[in-house]
Motif scaffolding. Sequence first.
Motif, PDB file in Angstrom:
ATOM      1  N   SER A   6       0.848  -1.182   0.000  1.00  0.00           N
ATOM      2  CA  SER A   6       0.000   0.000   0.000  1.00  0.00           C
ATOM      3  C   SER A   6       0.882   1.230   0.000  1.00  0.00           C
ATOM      4  O   SER A   6       1.852   1.308   0.757  1.00  0.00           O
ATOM      5  CB  SER A   6      -0.906  -0.005   1.241  1.00  0.00           C
ATOM      6  OG  SER A   6      -1.796   1.081   1.221  1.00  0.00           O
ATOM      7  N   ALA A   7       0.582   2.168  -0.870  1.00  0.00           N
ATOM      8  CA  ALA A   7       1.409   3.363  -0.965  1.00  0.00           C
ATOM      9  C   ALA A   7       0.548   4.558  -1.335  1.00  0.00           C
ATOM     10  O   ALA A   7      -0.511   4.428  -1.952  1.00  0.00           O
ATOM     11  CB  ALA A   7       2.519   3.170  -2.005  1.00  0.00           C
ATOM     12  N   ASP A  38      -3.366   0.200  -3.250  1.00  0.00           N
ATOM     13  CA  ASP A  38      -3.145  -0.992  -2.431  1.00  0.00           C
ATOM     14  C   ASP A  38      -3.074  -2.185  -3.374  1.00  0.00           C
ATOM     15  O   ASP A  38      -4.091  -2.622  -3.920  1.00  0.00           O
ATOM     16  CB  ASP A  38      -4.291  -1.170  -1.430  1.00  0.00           C
ATOM     17  CG  ASP A  38      -4.008  -2.272  -0.409  1.00  0.00           C
ATOM     18  OD1 ASP A  38      -3.405  -3.287  -0.782  1.00  0.00           O
ATOM     19  OD2 ASP A  38      -4.393  -2.112   0.761  1.00  0.00           O
ATOM     20  N   THR A  39      -1.858  -2.701  -3.599  1.00  0.00           N
ATOM     21  CA  THR A  39      -1.694  -3.765  -4.598  1.00  0.00           C
ATOM     22  C   THR A  39      -2.208  -5.115  -4.111  1.00  0.00           C
ATOM     23  O   THR A  39      -2.585  -5.955  -4.926  1.00  0.00           O
ATOM     24  CB  THR A  39      -0.213  -3.900  -5.006  1.00  0.00           C
ATOM     25  OG1 THR A  39       0.580  -4.152  -3.849  1.00  0.00           O
ATOM     26  CG2 THR A  39       0.267  -2.632  -5.687  1.00  0.00           C
ATOM     27  N   ARG A  52      -4.891  -5.630  -2.101  1.00  0.00           N
ATOM     28  CA  ARG A  52      -6.356  -5.597  -2.221  1.00  0.00           C
ATOM     29  C   ARG A  52      -6.798  -5.165  -3.613  1.00  0.00           C
ATOM     30  O   ARG A  52      -7.980  -5.238  -3.937  1.00  0.00           O
ATOM     31  CB  ARG A  52      -6.952  -4.645  -1.184  1.00  0.00           C
ATOM     32  CG  ARG A  52      -6.767  -5.110   0.260  1.00  0.00           C
ATOM     33  CD  ARG A  52      -7.444  -4.134   1.215  1.00  0.00           C
ATOM     34  NE  ARG A  52      -7.413  -4.597   2.581  1.00  0.00           N
ATOM     35  CZ  ARG A  52      -6.407  -4.387   3.411  1.00  0.00           C
ATOM     36  NH1 ARG A  52      -5.338  -3.696   2.998  1.00  0.00           N
ATOM     37  NH2 ARG A  52      -6.441  -4.844   4.649  1.00  0.00           N
ATOM     38  N   ARG A  53      -5.841  -4.700  -4.427  1.00  0.00           N
ATOM     39  CA  ARG A  53      -6.135  -4.179  -5.756  1.00  0.00           C
ATOM     40  C   ARG A  53      -7.191  -3.084  -5.661  1.00  0.00           C
ATOM     41  O   ARG A  53      -8.194  -3.083  -6.390  1.00  0.00           O
ATOM     42  CB  ARG A  53      -6.555  -5.296  -6.709  1.00  0.00           C
ATOM     43  CG  ARG A  53      -5.444  -6.309  -6.975  1.00  0.00           C
ATOM     44  CD  ARG A  53      -5.838  -7.369  -7.986  1.00  0.00           C
ATOM     45  NE  ARG A  53      -5.962  -6.838  -9.331  1.00  0.00           N
ATOM     46  CZ  ARG A  53      -4.949  -6.685 -10.187  1.00  0.00           C
ATOM     47  NH1 ARG A  53      -3.713  -7.003  -9.825  1.00  0.00           N
ATOM     48  NH2 ARG A  53      -5.163  -6.218 -11.395  1.00  0.00           N
ATOM     49  N   GLU A  54      -6.920  -2.122  -4.768  1.00  0.00           N
ATOM     50  CA  GLU A  54      -7.825  -1.001  -4.553  1.00  0.00           C
ATOM     51  C   GLU A  54      -7.096   0.308  -4.817  1.00  0.00           C
ATOM     52  O   GLU A  54      -5.903   0.438  -4.532  1.00  0.00           O
ATOM     53  CB  GLU A  54      -8.351  -1.005  -3.119  1.00  0.00           C
ATOM     54  CG  GLU A  54      -9.247  -2.190  -2.792  1.00  0.00           C
ATOM     55  CD  GLU A  54      -9.693  -2.206  -1.343  1.00  0.00           C
ATOM     56  OE1 GLU A  54      -9.173  -1.375  -0.553  1.00  0.00           O
ATOM     57  OE2 GLU A  54     -10.539  -3.034  -0.993  1.00  0.00           O
ATOM     58  N   VAL A  55      -7.833   1.275  -5.345  1.00  0.00           N
ATOM     59  CA  VAL A  55      -7.292   2.603  -5.622  1.00  0.00           C
ATOM     60  C   VAL A  55      -8.254   3.645  -5.064  1.00  0.00           C
ATOM     61  O   VAL A  55      -9.479   3.501  -5.195  1.00  0.00           O
ATOM     62  CB  VAL A  55      -7.101   2.828  -7.144  1.00  0.00           C
ATOM     63  CG1 VAL A  55      -6.686   4.261  -7.433  1.00  0.00           C
ATOM     64  CG2 VAL A  55      -6.061   1.857  -7.694  1.00  0.00           C
ATOM     65  N   HIS A  56      -7.685   4.682  -4.428  1.00  0.00           N
ATOM     66  CA  HIS A  56      -8.488   5.797  -3.937  1.00  0.00           C
ATOM     67  C   HIS A  56      -7.875   7.108  -4.416  1.00  0.00           C
ATOM     68  O   HIS A  56      -6.652   7.237  -4.486  1.00  0.00           O
ATOM     69  CB  HIS A  56      -8.540   5.821  -2.403  1.00  0.00           C
ATOM     70  CG  HIS A  56      -9.378   4.747  -1.804  1.00  0.00           C
ATOM     71  ND1 HIS A  56      -8.966   3.423  -1.730  1.00  0.00           N
ATOM     72  CD2 HIS A  56     -10.624   4.788  -1.251  1.00  0.00           C
ATOM     73  CE1 HIS A  56      -9.914   2.698  -1.151  1.00  0.00           C
ATOM     74  NE2 HIS A  56     -10.925   3.500  -0.844  1.00  0.00           N
ATOM     75  N   ARG A  92       4.086   9.215   4.552  1.00  0.00           N
ATOM     76  CA  ARG A  92       2.656   9.397   4.784  1.00  0.00           C
ATOM     77  C   ARG A  92       1.968   8.040   4.807  1.00  0.00           C
ATOM     78  O   ARG A  92       2.110   7.240   3.899  1.00  0.00           O
ATOM     79  CB  ARG A  92       2.045  10.243   3.656  1.00  0.00           C
ATOM     80  CG  ARG A  92       0.579  10.557   3.857  1.00  0.00           C
ATOM     81  CD  ARG A  92       0.027  11.273   2.622  1.00  0.00           C
ATOM     82  NE  ARG A  92      -1.399  11.594   2.773  1.00  0.00           N
ATOM     83  CZ  ARG A  92      -1.836  12.748   3.223  1.00  0.00           C
ATOM     84  NH1 ARG A  92      -0.980  13.695   3.596  1.00  0.00           N
ATOM     85  NH2 ARG A  92      -3.134  12.974   3.321  1.00  0.00           N
ATOM     86  N   PRO A  93       1.193   7.731   5.869  1.00  0.00           N
ATOM     87  CA  PRO A  93       0.511   6.449   5.911  1.00  0.00           C
ATOM     88  C   PRO A  93      -0.543   6.365   4.822  1.00  0.00           C
ATOM     89  O   PRO A  93      -1.245   7.323   4.526  1.00  0.00           O
ATOM     90  CB  PRO A  93      -0.147   6.440   7.300  1.00  0.00           C
ATOM     91  CG  PRO A  93      -0.271   7.872   7.686  1.00  0.00           C
ATOM     92  CD  PRO A  93       0.912   8.567   7.058  1.00  0.00           C
TER      93      PRO A  93
END
Length: 232
Positions: A126-127, A137-138, A140-144, A230-231
């Motif tokens: 996650s980055a 988030d690779t 979970r394959r999620e993007v925000h 940054r978290p």
Amino acid sequence: MSTTVLVVDDEAKLRDYLERDGYTVLEASDGRTALDVATSSRPDLVVLDLGLPGLPGEEVARLLRRNSDVPIVMLTAKASENDRVMGLKLGADDYVVKPFSPRELVARVEAVLRRSRGPRTETTASASYGAGRLRIDTERREVHTGDRPVDLTRSEFDLLAALASRPGRVWSRTELVGRVQGHTFDAYERTIDVHVKNLRHKLGDSPPSEVIVTVPGVGYKLGVERDPDRPA
């Protein structure tokens, strides 16, 4: 465990070649049957001919995408850029134009399955990028973007993850085809432009684009830096 492929087409050779390579093959000759088989059997990948009787292949793809992330390899005689754009917008993971060799199709199936089983990226799990404007988030394959989740196709996510693996690094279209499609067959560089256009729209990256930057004559790069502390 054997990998199951649903072939929605009437070409017997496709089944023969896939079974020869160890796949379990299910078949459907029309769209309605294809949707029923996909729902009941949950195949690992669907090979979908767009020229189907009754329910069109495009509608089959659209309905599959409502409830499933199953990889889709589209088969069609339509070779125009607009047709490829439409196929990708419907959520296709690859788009194969007839005539093609069965061996090429098997290679495409293998490449799409490889990608679907794990991200081809060097990013951490996650980055965050651009002072928190973009989060990936690779695992979970999620993007925000900010607090807003972004719904991406598998190919769109893989493209963004590749760019984010080395922010600022310029990627050629050929390199990105290898990362997104899993192969470097000719005539697929233009699909990268389609994915980029879709990504920009979904990320709210309006021209002049700041997140995915075009490098004229070369390709693309991620224009925002990773946030080291940054978290995500």
